[in-house]
Design a protein around this motif. Structure first.
Motif, PDB file in Angstrom:
ATOM      1  N   ARG A 226       0.846  -1.197   0.000  1.00 12.61           N
ATOM      2  CA  ARG A 226       0.000   0.000   0.000  1.00 12.61           C
ATOM      3  C   ARG A 226       0.878   1.242   0.000  1.00 12.61           C
ATOM      4  NH1 ARG A 226      -2.145  -0.122   6.311  1.00 12.61           N
ATOM      5  NH2 ARG A 226      -0.083  -0.195   7.234  1.00 12.61           N
TER       6      ARG A 226
ATOM      7  N   HIS B 288      -0.451   4.242   1.518  1.00  7.70           N
ATOM      8  CA  HIS B 288      -1.030   5.227   2.431  1.00  7.70           C
ATOM      9  C   HIS B 288      -0.717   4.912   3.893  1.00  7.70           C
ATOM     10  CE1 HIS B 288      -3.980   1.978   1.950  1.00  7.70           C
ATOM     11  NE2 HIS B 288      -4.227   2.183   3.229  1.00  7.70           N
TER      12      HIS B 288
ATOM     13  N   ARG C 232      -8.166  -4.217  -3.744  1.00  9.31           N
ATOM     14  CA  ARG C 232      -9.236  -3.226  -3.551  1.00  9.31           C
ATOM     15  C   ARG C 232      -9.906  -2.793  -4.847  1.00  9.31           C
ATOM     16  NH1 ARG C 232      -6.545   1.279   0.067  1.00  9.31           N
ATOM     17  NH2 ARG C 232      -8.490   2.420  -0.248  1.00  9.31           N
TER      18      ARG C 232
ATOM     19  N   ASN D  45      -9.872   5.885   0.830  1.00 10.28           N
ATOM     20  CA  ASN D  45      -8.495   5.635   1.240  1.00 10.28           C
ATOM     21  C   ASN D  45      -8.241   6.172   2.642  1.00 10.28           C
ATOM     22  OD1 ASN D  45      -6.206   4.318   0.585  1.00 10.28           O
ATOM     23  ND2 ASN D  45      -5.247   6.019  -0.498  1.00 10.28           N
TER      24      ASN D  45
ATOM     25  N   SER E 146      -4.770   1.492  -3.059  1.00 14.47           N
ATOM     26  CA  SER E 146      -6.043   1.920  -3.629  1.00 14.47           C
ATOM     27  C   SER E 146      -5.996   1.803  -5.156  1.00 14.47           C
ATOM     28  CB  SER E 146      -6.337   3.361  -3.234  1.00 14.47           C
ATOM     29  OG  SER E 146      -5.450   4.226  -3.916  1.00 14.47           O
TER      30      SER E 146
END
Ligand SMILES: [Zn+2]
Length: 501
Positions: free
Chosen positions: A233, A235, A261, A269, A455
């Motif tokens: 990821r 984030h 996702r 997010n 995302s």
């Protein structure tokens, strides 16, 4: 170069990818496919470990190949397994310690080494120590089965060869190489480092950010270059790891990427900070006990609730199993994760070896359910669904809250009935946050979980930046997204199909 997807196409979890070149094979993960497993098994209906791999083989839950531990093959399966070609497998590159990526490794031939980050090795070892049997958990140690016709009996311990991607200090190394059990006859193998791993492939691991510590992606260089993301990821707290991996992967010929996702409706997010703020509000309003339910190995979430507890004047209680995991990771990086945590003293009739070891090695406070019961507003307890029967001893008072703050993807780590969870919640007359029942349908409320996965938009940008020749999607239910966005680059490898380039 040949890439075969044995499992993990069009589904979330169960990654088993085989890369072959110059008569050498390496696996990228060898996980358990929870959704397939759940088609046949549940809590009280499981594979019979006395029959070794037989049940899993028959039901097609593991690839039908000649790659398994000989001691797990019963008499009646020998002919079928040995009729398959024996493959020259050099090792398994493990991306991270989630079971949908590692859950079937223990079944593989005992001479097949695993390659993993120090944190992954520690988590797996701690997991093996605390698990109550089960073949899938036996990494790196396993009990050698003795064949008695159609039945297998357990014998002494043996150990699979292990290669670490990074340096490990002596304490952590010792923890990985020590088995905590009464019968200690172990044929011990020293832990090695990746540079000692003998293969013509050039293997470059790089850390990525995911909802568990120690996650890595791999660059594998042969005649062509593969970049394998594992789960990642952009984030999370360690997003820079993922960004560096992406730079390293630039211009790889083949990108094997997750897409968990993709195509999720109303996908937001959410950051860990959002989770903190939302959960803080709930805890501030809670009158009695607060139970926080999340994967114990999501250390960022643990940190979040640690902060919330100090902010609200509560103390954070964790299970001894979770404490054991934290202890093992602290050996590696001396982060002192156990600081200020209280450990739940589950009254057991017999102390396990690892519990004794933990008690001797840490100086945290332990607390039993009856003490918590008397002062419920003083605590947040990190429990999972599987600990919920302990609440019968604590007896949550009116105003107590259950915060469901766990993985969004069903089938990534386990399968359990949310209906059953709701029955317990009803019984205790608790309020539940994070799950809602609307018209008899259980839905997840946003706001209490930050995803471990990239995302949709960020994956799109990532692919643009890496600019591979080919994309092989895995760990996604939405291959359609790749068909739509990258039709020229997409190479779909369905389960049991091979791409030769
Ligand atoms: Zn994962």
């Amino acid at each position: 170069m040949k890439i075969t997807v044995l499992d993990g196409y069009g589904t979330i979890g169960g990654n088993k990818i085989l890369v072959e070149e110059k008569n050498e094979i390496i696996f990228l993960d060898f996980g358990m496919n929870f959704s397939m497993y759940g088609r046949y098994f549940e809590e009280f209906l499981k594979e019979r470990s006395r029959r070794g791999i037989y049940d899993l083989w028959m039901l097609g839950l593991i690839p039908k190949m000649n790659i398994y531990r000989k001691d797990l093959i019963t008499d009646d399966l020998i002919d079928e397994v040995s009729s398959k070609k024996r493959l020259n497998i050099k090792g398994v590159l493990v991306s991270h310690a989630h079971l949908d990526h590692v859950g079937n490794i223990a079944l593989l031939d005992e001479n097949i080494p695993i390659i993993a980050s120090p944190e992954t090795l520690l988590i797996l070892k701690a997991l093996a120590d605390v698990s109550r049997g089960g073949m899938g958990m036996e990494i790196p140690f396993f009990k050698v089965r003795e064949r008695d016709g159609y039945i297998l009996k357990t014998g002494n311990y043996s150990q699979r060869p292990v290669f670490s991607t990074d340096r490990i200090n002596d304490n952590a190394r010792d923890f990985i190489s020590k088995v905590h059990a009464k019968r200690k006859d172990v044929e011990k193998k020293e832990l090695s480092y990746l540079e000692e791993f003998n293969t013509h492939f050039d293997i470059i691991p790089h850390r990525v950010d995911h909802s568990i510590l120690g996650a890595v992606g791999y660059i594998i260089k042969g005649d062509l270059t593969i970049a394998y993301t594992g789960d990642f990821r952009l984030h999370g707290l360690y997003a820079s790891y993922s960004r560096d991996f992406i730079s390293l992967a630039k211009d790889a010929n083949i990108l094997i990427t997750e897409g968990t996702r993709l195509g999720r409706e109303e996908d937001v997010n959410l950051s860990e900070r959002d989770v903190y703020n939302n959960a803080l509000r709930i805890v501030e309003e809670a009158k009695g006990l607060v139970v926080a339910d999340f994967s114990a190995r999501n250390f960022e979430r643990l940190q979040t609730f640690k902060e919330i507890s100090s902010k609200t004047g509560r103390k954070l209680v964790i299970t001894d199993r979770d404490a054991y995991h934290l202890y093992s990771l602290d050996l590696y990086d001396n982060s002192n994760r156990l600081k200020d945590l209280i450990i739940y003293d589950e009254k057991s009739s017999r102390e396990n070896e690892w519990e004794g070891y933990l008690k001797n090695n840490i100086d945290n406070e332990w607390i039993d359910p009856f003490h918590i019961g008397k002062n419920q507003e003083d605590f947040i307890i990190c429990f999972s669904f599987y600990d919920i029967n302990e609440l019968l001893d604590i007896r949550p008072v009116e105003g107590s809250v259950y915060i469901y703050s766990s993985s969004e993807a069903f089938g990534e780590e386990d399968i359990f009935s949310f209906e059953r969870l709701m029955n317990w919640i009803d019984y205790f007359k608790m309020r539940i946050e994070g799950i809602e029942v609307i018209n008899d349908e259980i839905t997840f409320k946003k706001g209490l979980h930050a995803s471990g996965h990239i995302s949709e938009d960020e994956l799109y940008e990532t692919i643009q930046r890496i600019d591979p020749d080919y994309i092989v999607p895995i760990h996604t239910q939405n291959v359609e997204w790749f068909r739509k966005n990258f039709p020229e680059k997409l190479r779909e490898i369905k389960n049991n199909e091979t791409l030769e380039i």
